[in-house]
Design an enzyme around this catalytic site. Structure first.
Site, PDB file in Angstrom:
ATOM      1  N   TRP A   1       0.876  -6.172   7.792  1.00  0.00           N
ATOM      2  CA  TRP A   1       2.150  -7.251   6.788  1.00  0.00           C
ATOM      3  C   TRP A   1       2.640  -7.504   7.274  1.00  0.00           C
ATOM      4  CZ3 TRP A   1       6.825  -2.298   7.686  1.00  0.00           C
ATOM      5  CH2 TRP A   1       6.093  -0.851   7.215  1.00  0.00           C
TER       6      TRP A   1
ATOM      7  N   GLU B   1      -5.534 -16.004  10.790  1.00  0.00           N
ATOM      8  CA  GLU B   1      -3.818 -16.570  11.472  1.00  0.00           C
ATOM      9  C   GLU B   1      -3.606 -17.262  13.176  1.00  0.00           C
ATOM     10  OE1 GLU B   1      -1.615 -14.411   9.161  1.00  0.00           O
ATOM     11  OE2 GLU B   1      -2.406 -14.707   7.466  1.00  0.00           O
TER      12      GLU B   1
ATOM     13  N   SER C   1      -6.431 -11.945  -0.625  1.00  0.00           N
ATOM     14  CA  SER C   1      -5.919 -11.296  -1.680  1.00  0.00           C
ATOM     15  C   SER C   1      -6.147 -10.426  -2.532  1.00  0.00           C
ATOM     16  CB  SER C   1      -6.402 -12.740  -2.673  1.00  0.00           C
ATOM     17  OG  SER C   1      -6.105 -13.891  -2.173  1.00  0.00           O
TER      18      SER C   1
ATOM     19  N   GLY D   1      -2.543  -8.273   2.531  1.00  0.00           N
ATOM     20  CA  GLY D   1      -1.729  -8.798   3.061  1.00  0.00           C
ATOM     21  C   GLY D   1      -0.617  -8.657   2.469  1.00  0.00           C
ATOM     22  N   GLY D   2       0.288  -9.550   1.545  1.00  0.00           N
ATOM     23  CA  GLY D   2       0.581  -9.665   0.125  1.00  0.00           C
ATOM     24  C   GLY D   2       1.031  -8.747  -0.770  1.00  0.00           C
TER      25      GLY D   2
END
Ligand code: PEP
Length: 251
Positions: free
Chosen positions: A10, A96, A212, A233-234
């Protein structure tokens, strides 16, 4: 037999309240029970997520932790704190954290070791930058990360370890590595683990692809021989999308 693992990361999204609502929404959807469905959430969301996921087959993960058990480390979260909420997995060395927060391989190695010692399943992220890929250095980068981050480990540790191959240029950019390129790197990773820690380690370690991944491309990615899961992720931030990822066989 390696059980497929679809994990949501998240990142820094969802307040504790929103997090509880999202888990309730996911719980209302059917999830393939032959696939492990994991949500890795911000530390502050862990209590509300743990409460909301009660009675479901969802698993809980943290996005980060600090390797010491307690002490003067302002702002950090320790393993025993996560244990209170039955956190099972911890993402370690996400790109990150490596790039924005300057976490290096020495630091990441300490976290992997501490996570295992404290009974967690680490998800170690590795992957190359676009520059490294274009310079023909992708495998060397990943190989160096594996050698440093897994220093001092034992063959049996790989029953718990998950490796997420995440090419940095594919994270959050909408660009996905081709399934052939992803498979080639994941096969390489399995070969490296086998060479360093033995056949049993190579066969038991689960390797995910991340970058992605979406409901529309997950099935193709998951059909690759050496890809056992996805770190997403997204596309994990919305209930229906997350359920479609977990139910990739039906896509
Ligand atoms: C990630 O957060 O690890 C990731 C792969 O993000 P995204 O799916 O958004 O590219």
């Amino acid at each position: 037999m390696r059980k497929p693992l679809i994990a949501g990361n998240w990142k820094m999204n969802k307040t504790p309240y929103q997090a509880g609502l999202l888990i309730q929404e996911i719980k209302n959807l059917d999830l393939d029970s032959e696939v492990e469905a994991l949500v890795c959430v911000p530390s502050i969301d862990i209590p509300s997520v743990r409460e909301a996921m009660e009675g479901s087959c969802l698993r809980l993960g943290a996005e980060n932790f600090f390797h010491e058990a307690e002490g003067a480390y302002t702002g950090e979260i320790s393993g025993p704190m996560l244990k209170d909420y039955e956190v099972e997995y911890i993402i370690i060395g996400h790109s990150e954290r490596r790039t924005i927060f300057k976490e290096d391989d020495d630091f990441i190695q300490k976290k992997v070791k501490a996570a295992l010692d404290q009974g967690f399943k680490p998800i170690l992220c590795v992957g190359e930058s676009l520059e490294e890929r274009e310079g023909g250095l992708a495998q060397k980068k990943v190989s160096d990360q594996l050698a440093s981050d897994f220093q001092g480990l034992h063959e049996d540790d790989f029953e718990k370890i998950v490796i997420a191959y995440e090419p940095i240029w594919a994270i959050g950019t909408g660009k996905t590595a081709s399934s052939e390129d992803a498979e080639e790197m994941c096969a390489f990773i399995r070969k490296e683990i086998t060479a360093s820690f033995g056949e049993k380690a190579g066969q038991s370690v689960r390797i995910q692809y991340g970058g992605s991944v979406k409901p529309g491309n997950v099935k193709e990615i998951m059909s690759q021989e050496n890809i056992d899961g996805a770190l997403v992720g997204g596309a994990s931030l919305e209930a229906e999308s997350f359920a479609r990822l977990v139910n990739y066989k039906k896509n």
